[in-house]
Design a protein around this motif. Sequence first.
Motif, PDB file in Angstrom:
ATOM      1  N   GLU A 195       0.866  -1.188   0.000  1.00  0.00           N
ATOM      2  CA  GLU A 195       0.000   0.000   0.000  1.00  0.00           C
ATOM      3  C   GLU A 195       0.900   1.236   0.000  1.00  0.00           C
ATOM      4  N   GLU A 196       0.707   2.127  -0.968  1.00  0.00           N
ATOM      5  CA  GLU A 196       1.545   3.330  -1.066  1.00  0.00           C
ATOM      6  C   GLU A 196       0.675   4.579  -1.053  1.00  0.00           C
ATOM      7  N   SER A 197       1.122   5.594  -0.315  1.00  0.00           N
ATOM      8  CA  SER A 197       0.365   6.844  -0.225  1.00  0.00           C
ATOM      9  C   SER A 197       1.325   8.019  -0.081  1.00  0.00           C
ATOM     10  N   GLU A 198       0.752   9.224  -0.151  1.00  0.00           N
ATOM     11  CA  GLU A 198       1.532  10.454  -0.028  1.00  0.00           C
ATOM     12  C   GLU A 198       0.995  11.288   1.125  1.00  0.00           C
ATOM     13  N   PHE A 199       1.899  11.933   1.836  1.00  0.00           N
ATOM     14  CA  PHE A 199       1.511  12.781   2.962  1.00  0.00           C
ATOM     15  C   PHE A 199       2.270  14.094   2.878  1.00  0.00           C
ATOM     16  N   ILE A 200       1.554  15.194   3.017  1.00  0.00           N
ATOM     17  CA  ILE A 200       2.149  16.525   2.938  1.00  0.00           C
ATOM     18  C   ILE A 200       2.003  17.209   4.296  1.00  0.00           C
ATOM     19  N   ILE A 201       3.121  17.690   4.841  1.00  0.00           N
ATOM     20  CA  ILE A 201       3.106  18.298   6.168  1.00  0.00           C
ATOM     21  C   ILE A 201       2.550  19.719   6.129  1.00  0.00           C
ATOM     22  N   GLU A 202       3.016  20.534   5.179  1.00  0.00           N
ATOM     23  CA  GLU A 202       2.587  21.928   5.100  1.00  0.00           C
ATOM     24  C   GLU A 202       1.999  22.246   3.731  1.00  0.00           C
ATOM     25  N   LYS A 203       0.922  22.993   3.707  1.00  0.00           N
ATOM     26  CA  LYS A 203       0.350  23.431   2.433  1.00  0.00           C
ATOM     27  C   LYS A 203       1.021  24.697   1.929  1.00  0.00           C
ATOM     28  N   PRO A 262       4.374  27.709   3.582  1.00  0.00           N
ATOM     29  CA  PRO A 262       5.303  27.893   4.700  1.00  0.00           C
ATOM     30  C   PRO A 262       4.598  28.272   6.002  1.00  0.00           C
ATOM     31  N   ARG A 263       4.845  27.461   7.039  1.00  0.00           N
ATOM     32  CA  ARG A 263       4.306  27.661   8.384  1.00  0.00           C
ATOM     33  C   ARG A 263       2.791  27.508   8.458  1.00  0.00           C
ATOM     34  N   GLN A 264       2.224  26.828   7.479  1.00  0.00           N
ATOM     35  CA  GLN A 264       0.787  26.527   7.503  1.00  0.00           C
ATOM     36  C   GLN A 264       0.601  25.018   7.323  1.00  0.00           C
ATOM     37  N   TYR A 265       0.207  24.345   8.383  1.00  0.00           N
ATOM     38  CA  TYR A 265       0.047  22.901   8.308  1.00  0.00           C
ATOM     39  C   TYR A 265      -1.035  22.528   7.299  1.00  0.00           C
ATOM     40  N   SER A 266      -0.818  21.407   6.654  1.00  0.00           N
ATOM     41  CA  SER A 266      -1.807  20.894   5.702  1.00  0.00           C
ATOM     42  C   SER A 266      -3.007  20.331   6.447  1.00  0.00           C
ATOM     43  N   ASP A 267      -4.104  20.192   5.727  1.00  0.00           N
ATOM     44  CA  ASP A 267      -5.285  19.561   6.322  1.00  0.00           C
ATOM     45  C   ASP A 267      -4.981  18.128   6.734  1.00  0.00           C
ATOM     46  N   GLN A 268      -4.132  17.456   5.955  1.00  0.00           N
ATOM     47  CA  GLN A 268      -3.718  16.087   6.282  1.00  0.00           C
ATOM     48  C   GLN A 268      -3.054  16.046   7.653  1.00  0.00           C
ATOM     49  N   TYR A 269      -2.110  16.949   7.864  1.00  0.00           N
ATOM     50  CA  TYR A 269      -1.365  16.958   9.122  1.00  0.00           C
ATOM     51  C   TYR A 269      -2.272  17.309  10.299  1.00  0.00           C
ATOM     52  N   LEU A 270      -3.122  18.305  10.112  1.00  0.00           N
ATOM     53  CA  LEU A 270      -4.037  18.710  11.179  1.00  0.00           C
ATOM     54  C   LEU A 270      -4.981  17.576  11.568  1.00  0.00           C
ATOM     55  N   GLU A 271      -5.478  16.854  10.570  1.00  0.00           N
ATOM     56  CA  GLU A 271      -6.378  15.730  10.835  1.00  0.00           C
ATOM     57  C   GLU A 271      -5.633  14.599  11.543  1.00  0.00           C
ATOM     58  N   LEU A 272      -4.418  14.318  11.080  1.00  0.00           N
ATOM     59  CA  LEU A 272      -3.620  13.232  11.653  1.00  0.00           C
ATOM     60  C   LEU A 272      -3.305  13.476  13.119  1.00  0.00           C
ATOM     61  N   THR A 273      -2.995  14.706  13.471  1.00  0.00           N
ATOM     62  CA  THR A 273      -2.493  15.010  14.818  1.00  0.00           C
ATOM     63  C   THR A 273      -3.528  15.658  15.732  1.00  0.00           C
ATOM     64  N   LYS A 274      -4.777  15.697  15.322  1.00  0.00           N
ATOM     65  CA  LYS A 274      -5.791  16.424  16.097  1.00  0.00           C
ATOM     66  C   LYS A 274      -6.003  15.853  17.498  1.00  0.00           C
ATOM     67  N   GLU A 275      -5.731  14.569  17.698  1.00  0.00           N
ATOM     68  CA  GLU A 275      -5.882  13.973  19.025  1.00  0.00           C
ATOM     69  C   GLU A 275      -4.632  14.135  19.881  1.00  0.00           C
ATOM     70  N   PHE A 276      -3.595  14.755  19.319  1.00  0.00           N
ATOM     71  CA  PHE A 276      -2.330  14.909  20.036  1.00  0.00           C
ATOM     72  C   PHE A 276      -1.959  16.370  20.275  1.00  0.00           C
ATOM     73  N   HIS A 277      -1.864  17.149  19.203  1.00  0.00           N
ATOM     74  CA  HIS A 277      -1.442  18.534  19.343  1.00  0.00           C
ATOM     75  C   HIS A 277      -2.524  19.380  20.009  1.00  0.00           C
ATOM     76  N   VAL A 278      -2.077  20.344  20.813  1.00  0.00           N
ATOM     77  CA  VAL A 278      -3.023  21.237  21.469  1.00  0.00           C
ATOM     78  C   VAL A 278      -3.315  22.472  20.618  1.00  0.00           C
ATOM     79  N   PHE A 279      -2.525  22.654  19.549  1.00  0.00           N
ATOM     80  CA  PHE A 279      -2.758  23.803  18.683  1.00  0.00           C
ATOM     81  C   PHE A 279      -3.426  23.347  17.384  1.00  0.00           C
ATOM     82  N   LYS A 280      -4.065  24.259  16.699  1.00  0.00           N
ATOM     83  CA  LYS A 280      -4.768  23.925  15.456  1.00  0.00           C
ATOM     84  C   LYS A 280      -3.942  24.232  14.232  1.00  0.00           C
ATOM     85  N   ASN A 281      -3.167  25.303  14.292  1.00  0.00           N
ATOM     86  CA  ASN A 281      -2.394  25.691  13.105  1.00  0.00           C
ATOM     87  C   ASN A 281      -1.328  26.674  13.536  1.00  0.00           C
ATOM     88  N   ARG A 282      -0.423  26.934  12.615  1.00  0.00           N
ATOM     89  CA  ARG A 282       0.594  27.946  12.849  1.00  0.00           C
ATOM     90  C   ARG A 282       0.087  29.300  12.401  1.00  0.00           C
TER      91      ARG A 282
END
Length: 233
Positions: free
Chosen positions: A202-210, A212-232
């Motif tokens: 199974e192969e997929s792609e993941f983008i951290i930032e959409k 500079p200093r703006q997290y992608s929707d992928q990253y925000l969704e992935l880490t929503k149960e961990f990070h206390v912040f929503k975005n930069r």
Amino acid sequence: MEPFIFKQFNIQQSKGVFRVGTDGVLLGAMANIDNAHNVLEIGTGTGLISLMLAQRNADAQFLGIDINEEAVHLTKINFDHSSFRSRLENMQSDFKDFSTEKRFDLIVSNPPYFEVSDSEKDKVARQNVELNFQQLISKSSQLLSEKGLFSVIIPAEAGNDFVKIANENNLFLIRKINIKGIENSKVKRLILEFSLNESLMEESEFIIEKSPRQYSDQYLELTKEFHVFKNRS
């Protein structure tokens, strides 16, 4: 050094131990722990990855090992101050000499990967000093349970060599996540997952930032149960 605050646990940090970083967060959030009961983390550092995995799987038991005495001390502090402490154990050990009769359903590692560096900073954690890929892979293959998974995050340029060594140790690549720092950039990191049983990859792609200093929707969704912040900002 200030602690790193997550929603369900805090990570105490120190200058002598590799700090919380995106690589560890990504592996902690994406490694497949669904069916794991016994988990081994190689090179715990602060204990971040095991803590994230413990949050994701309430039934799994964890053992973390690190060769660095200061890292072992720091991991114990972070484990002991978490609500998952009854399921978390850590010890000081050189993985090359690590011995156990137990077999693990998941082995995870954010391994050392800079072959050459002039910097002394994070020397053991960030260079191929104490543990090379061959040693990591061959020992991990011996410690996996029959249906166990071996999951790592490594630089993209090391991917082909890592997969080749894994194949030589009867480990089959079943999942590959190509990680980009930002949209339209080169692949920066790979999360690779191996099994003793061959299956369709199974192969997929993941983008951290959409941007500079703006997290992608992928990253925000992935880490929503961990990070206390929503975005930069």
